[in-house]
Every structure is written in structure tokens, then in C-alpha cells.
Design an enzyme around this catalytic site. Structure first.
Site, mmCIF file in Angstrom:
data_model
loop_
_atom_site.group_PDB
_atom_site.id
_atom_site.type_symbol
_atom_site.label_atom_id
_atom_site.label_comp_id
_atom_site.label_asym_id
_atom_site.label_seq_id
_atom_site.Cartn_x
_atom_site.Cartn_y
_atom_site.Cartn_z
ATOM 1 N N PRO A 117 3.203 11.137 5.294
ATOM 2 C CA PRO A 117 3.223 12.558 5.472
ATOM 3 C C PRO A 117 1.971 13.192 6.008
ATOM 4 O O PRO A 117 0.857 12.818 5.675
ATOM 5 C CB PRO A 117 3.369 13.059 4.044
ATOM 6 C CG PRO A 117 2.588 12.091 3.269
ATOM 7 C CD PRO A 117 2.701 10.795 3.991
ATOM 8 N N GLU A 118 2.206 14.170 6.833
ATOM 9 C CA GLU A 118 1.298 15.313 6.918
ATOM 10 C C GLU A 118 2.197 16.495 6.572
ATOM 11 O O GLU A 118 3.351 16.302 6.205
ATOM 12 C CB GLU A 118 0.671 15.420 8.310
ATOM 13 C CG GLU A 118 -0.278 14.257 8.573
ATOM 14 C CD GLU A 118 -1.174 14.439 9.788
ATOM 15 O OE1 GLU A 118 -1.442 15.594 10.153
ATOM 16 O OE2 GLU A 118 -1.604 13.424 10.349
ATOM 17 N N LYS A 137 0.320 18.850 1.223
ATOM 18 C CA LYS A 137 1.145 17.645 1.259
ATOM 19 C C LYS A 137 1.769 17.327 -0.092
ATOM 20 O O LYS A 137 2.211 16.218 -0.327
ATOM 21 C CB LYS A 137 0.294 16.453 1.727
ATOM 22 C CG LYS A 137 -0.417 16.673 3.055
ATOM 23 C CD LYS A 137 -1.383 15.552 3.358
ATOM 24 C CE LYS A 137 -2.374 15.981 4.424
ATOM 25 N NZ LYS A 137 -3.408 14.948 4.662
ATOM 26 N N ARG A 181 -11.697 6.751 9.520
ATOM 27 C CA ARG A 181 -10.413 6.984 10.182
ATOM 28 C C ARG A 181 -10.575 7.150 11.683
ATOM 29 O O ARG A 181 -11.587 7.673 12.155
ATOM 30 C CB ARG A 181 -9.728 8.226 9.609
ATOM 31 C CG ARG A 181 -8.911 7.925 8.379
ATOM 32 C CD ARG A 181 -9.053 9.018 7.349
ATOM 33 N NE ARG A 181 -8.253 8.711 6.160
ATOM 34 C CZ ARG A 181 -8.769 8.148 5.071
ATOM 35 N NH1 ARG A 181 -10.042 7.805 5.031
ATOM 36 N NH2 ARG A 181 -8.022 7.921 4.018
#
Length: 279
Positions: free
Chosen positions: A2-3, A70, A269
DNA sequence: CCCTCTGTTGGATT
DNA sequence: CAATCCAACAGAGG
């Protein structure tokens, strides 16, 4: 998965699948999926969490599901407890016929009175469900979070207040205490839209850049809210072409200026950006 | 087959 | 602060 858009799709899916239905049973396939707080840490596993969750949902119906960033908060009719849901990387909710054998990724199996079941699946086991008393649910849903990126859109002035840090803007946008809902992909894509270099110290953004960023975020997220009405969370970005402008496009031409897209690692990231458009 | 790298998350540690 | 590691697993590539 998810975002923010995928979590919102999940919220709508759960509502649609359970609306007006009674939950007749719940089997706990992986007790570690139930934590005393939303967390990826196995030290937060809730002893007897299965009993609490079962007594929370069996014999009742969905009352409401709220989202902040989220996270989801699931309320049930006439029950003193609700459930907080967190999907992490690989958590997902699907609807399946009751007689279908459980996949090995199923952690919780909600049995409904319409012949279907709703599975909470999670391969990497970082996702979790947390039972919380309803009077604390709204607070717990948003604790440690800034405004929701879509429900409470920020203006340039608010962004400036919340981005009072020397950290790189890309890293700051991943911090949910700044703004809730952006993840690795949409943070980078929003910066591309706003033409801001991901390394820029957050507190050095100009007013024009802050304004561009505040405008870019909802524009970036909105198209990804659309999803199918099936039994799987078929998000826009699943199954098929990469729908993003720069994400995972290292070396490919920028869609605006054709300069090759670059990649770097920030805070562990991947960040992608166009070295020409984003300065 | 084995090894390494990567990863739409977030928390703890150094 | 920032960088690094960690949780647990699958898929890709060498």
C-alpha cells in the site's frame, strides 16, 4: 501493497464485501498477525489476540471503516472493540468463496453469511491487525501521523511548517508524522511533478516549490484511487505496464525532456528522478 | 542449485 | 539527524 490509494481501495473493498453481511466465524491462521499495536515488530505480537479479535467480529456486522494515511480503523455494530489494519508491504484483503482452500498466505479468515469469506493475506508477515477499544480508535488511527495527504490536503504554508527539517525532501515526505499516506513511489512521483530535486533540504524549498508540491500531491494520488469492483484488490499499478513517470525507469528517457532517469538510494530506499527537470 | 540483490513499510540502533 | 540493520519472504538475475 500500500500507499494511500491502495489502502483507500482496500477500505472500499472491505465495505463493499461486508456491507449488510454478518460475520459468522473467524479463523486465525497466523496468531502473529495480531499485534497489540500497529507495528512490523514480532515483539508486539498480542497474546490471546485471536480470542479478542474473534469476540470482536463474530456475530456482528461492519459499522464503519475509516482511513488515515495508510491505516484503517474498522468498527463493528454493538461491539466495544474495533480493529486497526496495517498492510505494510505485502498485506492485502481478498474475497473468496467459502469452500475455496486457504492459500498459504492467509493470516485471518473472516467467514460471512453470504457463502463468501474475506481473507487477510500477507506473504512477508509485516502487516498486522490490532484490536482497540472503540473510544480510543479514532485517536489510535492517527497517532503519530500528520494530516492525511488526500482528506486534509495541505497548502504551501502548512507544508513549510511541517517541513521544518534539513532532511532531504524525499526522505521527509516518507515520514508519516509530516504527512500521512505518501510512500516511496508517490513521494518520488510527486517531486517529479513539482520539479523538485529529491536531495533538496526540506527547509530550503522556495515558496514556489512548496506551492508546486502542495498542488502536485493530490494530483498525483487521485488517479490511483480508481479500482475495479471485483474480489481482488486489482490496483491501477498491478498486472501490466509500469504506470509511473520515473519509478523503476532508471536509464529510460524522461517523459518530459528525454534525459535519462537516474536512481539513487536515500534512507535505504530507491529514489528515481530526472536530473534535468528536477533541480 | 546457489548466491545476491531488491522491495508500494516502519521501528530500533549506532 | 543520518545511515544501517532488522523483521520474513518471493522473485529476478548471475
Amino acid at each position: 501493497m500500500p500507499e494511500l490509494p491502495e489502502v483507500e481501495a482496500c477500505r472500499r473493498d472491505l465495505l463493499r464485501w461486508t456491507d449488510g453481511r454478518t460475520i459468522t466465524d473467524l479463523t486465525v491462521e497466523d496468531p502473529a498477525a495480531i499485534r497489540y499495536k500497529l507495528s512490523t515488530l514480532t515483539t508486539d505480537i498480542l497474546v490471546d489476540g485471536g480470542d479478542i479479535v474473534r469476540s470482536t467480529v463474530i456475530g456482528t456486522q461492519t459499522e464503519r471503516i475509516d482511513r488515515h494515511g495508510k491505516r484503517l480503523a474498522w468498527r463493528f455494530r454493538d461491539r466495544p472493540m474495533g480493529l486497526l489494519l496495517f498492510l505494510s508491504m505485502t498485506g492485502r484483503w481478498v474475497r473468496r468463496p467459502q469452500n475455496e482452500p486457504l492459500s498459504k498466505r492467509v493470516r485471518l479468515n473472516f467467514v460471512l453469511d453470504d457463502g463468501y469469506a474475506v481473507w487477510f493475506e500477507d506473504t512477508r508477515r509485516f502487516a498486522c491487525v490490532t484490536p482497540v477499544p472503540v473510544e480510543d480508535l479514532a485517536t489510535a488511527l492517527a497517532v503519530g501521523h500528520g494530516p492525511d495527504a488526500l482528506l486534509q490536503p495541505v497548502d504551501a504554508a502548512t507544508l513549510r511548517e511541517r517541513l521544518n527539517t534539513k532532511r532531504a525532501i524525499k526522505v521527509a515526505l516518507l515520514d508519516q508524522t509530516v504527512l500521512a499516506g505518501l510512500g516511496n513511489i508517490h513521494a518520488a512521483e510527486s517531486l517529479f511533478r513539482a520539479k523538485i530535486h529529491p536531495d533538496t533540504p526540506a527547509n530550503e524549498l522556495t515558496s514556489a516549490q512548496l506551492q508546486a508540491l502542495a498542488a502536485a500531491i493530490p494530483v498525483q494520488l487521485a488517479p490511483f484511487l480508481e479500482h475495479s469492483l471485483g474480489d481482488d484488490p486489482t490496483y491501477v499499478n498491478l498486472g501490466g505496464e509500469n504506470p509511473f513517470s520515473i519509478y523503476q525507469r532508471k536509464g529510460e528517457p524522461c517523459p518530459v525532456c528525454s534525459t535519462p532517469i537516474e536512481r539513487q538510494v536515500q534512507a535505504g530506499r530507491s529514489t528515481f528522478w530526472c536530473p534535468s527537470c528536477q533541480r
